[in-house]
Design a protein around this motif. Structure first.
Motif, PDB file in Angstrom:
ATOM      1  N   SER A 279     -11.072   5.739   8.665  1.00 50.72           N
ATOM      2  CA  SER A 279     -12.106   5.660   7.626  1.00 50.72           C
ATOM      3  C   SER A 279     -13.189   4.648   7.994  1.00 50.72           C
ATOM      4  CB  SER A 279     -11.483   5.310   6.272  1.00 50.72           C
ATOM      5  OG  SER A 279     -11.121   3.940   6.221  1.00 50.72           O
TER       6      SER A 279
ATOM      7  N   ASN B  48       1.070   5.556   8.975  1.00 47.00           N
ATOM      8  CA  ASN B  48       0.111   6.645   8.721  1.00 47.00           C
ATOM      9  C   ASN B  48      -1.067   6.153   7.884  1.00 47.00           C
ATOM     10  OD1 ASN B  48       1.711   6.386   6.400  1.00 47.00           O
ATOM     11  ND2 ASN B  48       1.613   8.561   5.924  1.00 47.00           N
ATOM     12  N   ARG B  49      -0.827   5.269   6.906  1.00 52.72           N
ATOM     13  CA  ARG B  49      -1.914   4.716   6.093  1.00 52.72           C
ATOM     14  C   ARG B  49      -2.793   3.786   6.925  1.00 52.72           C
ATOM     15  NH1 ARG B  49      -2.114   4.799   0.406  1.00 52.72           N
ATOM     16  NH2 ARG B  49      -4.146   3.943   0.867  1.00 52.72           N
TER      17      ARG B  49
ATOM     18  N   MET C 141       0.863  -1.175   0.000  1.00 45.72           N
ATOM     19  CA  MET C 141       0.000   0.000   0.000  1.00 45.72           C
ATOM     20  C   MET C 141       0.899   1.223   0.000  1.00 45.72           C
ATOM     21  SD  MET C 141      -3.053   0.985   2.644  1.00 45.72           S
ATOM     22  CE  MET C 141      -4.252  -0.197   2.074  1.00 45.72           C
ATOM     23  N   ASP C 142       1.086   1.786  -1.195  1.00 47.59           N
ATOM     24  CA  ASP C 142       1.936   2.970  -1.348  1.00 47.59           C
ATOM     25  C   ASP C 142       3.327   2.769  -0.782  1.00 47.59           C
ATOM     26  OD1 ASP C 142      -0.629   5.483  -0.877  1.00 47.59           O
ATOM     27  OD2 ASP C 142      -0.120   4.287  -2.607  1.00 47.59           O
ATOM     28  N   CYS C 143       3.892   1.575  -0.975  1.00 45.88           N
ATOM     29  CA  CYS C 143       5.250   1.309  -0.500  1.00 45.88           C
ATOM     30  C   CYS C 143       6.154   1.125  -1.706  1.00 45.88           C
ATOM     31  CB  CYS C 143       5.311   0.029   0.320  1.00 45.88           C
ATOM     32  SG  CYS C 143       4.395   0.106   1.837  1.00 45.88           S
TER      33      CYS C 143
ATOM     34  N   ARG D 142      -3.349   4.006  10.210  1.00 46.87           N
ATOM     35  CA  ARG D 142      -4.186   4.859  11.068  1.00 46.87           C
ATOM     36  C   ARG D 142      -5.314   5.497  10.262  1.00 46.87           C
ATOM     37  NH1 ARG D 142       0.460   7.500  12.479  1.00 46.87           N
ATOM     38  NH2 ARG D 142       1.734   6.139  13.709  1.00 46.87           N
ATOM     39  N   SER D 143      -4.991   5.949   9.058  1.00 44.38           N
ATOM     40  CA  SER D 143      -5.992   6.552   8.192  1.00 44.38           C
ATOM     41  C   SER D 143      -7.071   5.530   7.817  1.00 44.38           C
ATOM     42  CB  SER D 143      -5.314   7.100   6.932  1.00 44.38           C
ATOM     43  OG  SER D 143      -6.247   7.588   6.033  1.00 44.38           O
ATOM     44  N   PHE D 144      -6.672   4.298   7.534  1.00 42.85           N
ATOM     45  CA  PHE D 144      -7.606   3.221   7.215  1.00 42.85           C
ATOM     46  C   PHE D 144      -8.541   2.975   8.396  1.00 42.85           C
ATOM     47  CE2 PHE D 144      -8.262  -1.495   7.433  1.00 42.85           C
ATOM     48  CZ  PHE D 144      -9.208  -1.589   6.439  1.00 42.85           C
TER      49      PHE D 144
ATOM     50  N   VAL E 174       1.934  -2.143   5.569  1.00 45.31           N
ATOM     51  CA  VAL E 174       1.209  -0.893   5.425  1.00 45.31           C
ATOM     52  C   VAL E 174       1.919   0.151   6.283  1.00 45.31           C
ATOM     53  CG1 VAL E 174      -1.014   0.259   5.743  1.00 45.31           C
ATOM     54  CG2 VAL E 174      -0.958  -2.164   5.179  1.00 45.31           C
TER      55      VAL E 174
ATOM     56  N   GLN F 204      -4.228   1.383  -3.992  1.00 49.88           N
ATOM     57  CA  GLN F 204      -4.456   2.822  -3.952  1.00 49.88           C
ATOM     58  C   GLN F 204      -5.555   3.167  -2.963  1.00 49.88           C
ATOM     59  OE1 GLN F 204      -5.141   3.309  -8.149  1.00 49.88           O
ATOM     60  NE2 GLN F 204      -2.976   3.701  -8.535  1.00 49.88           N
ATOM     61  N   SER F 205      -6.564   2.289  -2.845  1.00 49.52           N
ATOM     62  CA  SER F 205      -7.594   2.492  -1.827  1.00 49.52           C
ATOM     63  C   SER F 205      -8.189   1.150  -1.434  1.00 49.52           C
ATOM     64  CB  SER F 205      -8.691   3.444  -2.323  1.00 49.52           C
ATOM     65  OG  SER F 205      -9.463   2.833  -3.330  1.00 49.52           O
TER      66      SER F 205
END
Length: 195
Positions: free
Chosen positions: A138, A130-131, A43-45, A133-135, A127, A88-89
């Motif tokens: 959400s 920060n991603r 995930m964005d890595c 925690r954001s997940f 992951v 991406q999501s």
């Protein structure tokens, strides 16, 4: 009027996010239980194949050897590993979001750099904090002592994620086996819908 472009959507029982040691360990365990999965790069890595650094040389050598064996197993047993496909999501699905029965729809919608996937189960192995925690935000989930149980009730499993320090190789393998057993039990409870 031009027809809308056809969007390819792929369904799989389990998506594993992270193609490193933990991702390959859980994919291997799932295959042994007869559960199909797709392993995504992360995930964005940018650096998905490396395990977190360790001060212990023996631990690094142990991880490197296990990673080599798992990669070999993945190749020989044709595991679906997509190291260059990144998430991406990641969102919960609704039955209304796709024109398919819920069992064919999946609980999760995973948008990747190479298309959309639907899955009943998501395993997070790599992951950024920060991603992660954001997940959680959400989903409206607070970090609590029963975080793993709350996520598992939603079909999300953690292997080597959310730990304050890097887990040992044995701990990663233990977590992978525990997650696999829980996914297998959950899969046996879910009966396919009859249309």
């Amino acid at each position: 009027m031009c027809p809308a472009p056809v969007v390819s959507v792929e369904f799989t029982p389990a998506v594993i996010i992270g193609s490193g040691l933990a991702g390959l360990a859980i994919a291997t365990e799932l295959q042994r239980k007869g559960i199909e999965s797709i392993v995504l790069g992360g995930m964005d890595c940018a650096d998905n194949e490396c395990s977190p650094p360790s001060d212990d040389f023996r631990s690094v050598a142990e991880r490197t050897e296990l990673f080599r064996l798992l990669r070999s197993y993945a190749a020989c047993h044709h595991l679906d590993v997509r190291r260059h496909s990144f998430v991406q999501s990641l969102n919960q699905s609704t039955a209304a979001s796709h024109a398919m029965p819920v069992r064919q729809n999946g609980k999760w919608v995973i948008e990747t750099s190479n298309g959309t996937m639907l899955a009943d189960t998501v395993v997070l192995t790599r992951v950024p904090q920060n991603r992660f925690r954001s997940f959680l935000r959400s989903l409206g989930i607070a970090v609590t002592s029963n975080l793993k149980a709350v996520l598992q009730s939603l079909g999300v499993y953690l292997v080597g994620v959310g730990e304050l320090i890097s887990p040992t190789t044995r701990e990663i393998v233990r977590q992978a086996k525990c997650a696999c057993n829980a996914i297998a039990i959950q899969g046996n409870k879910a009966a396919p819908l009859i249309a």
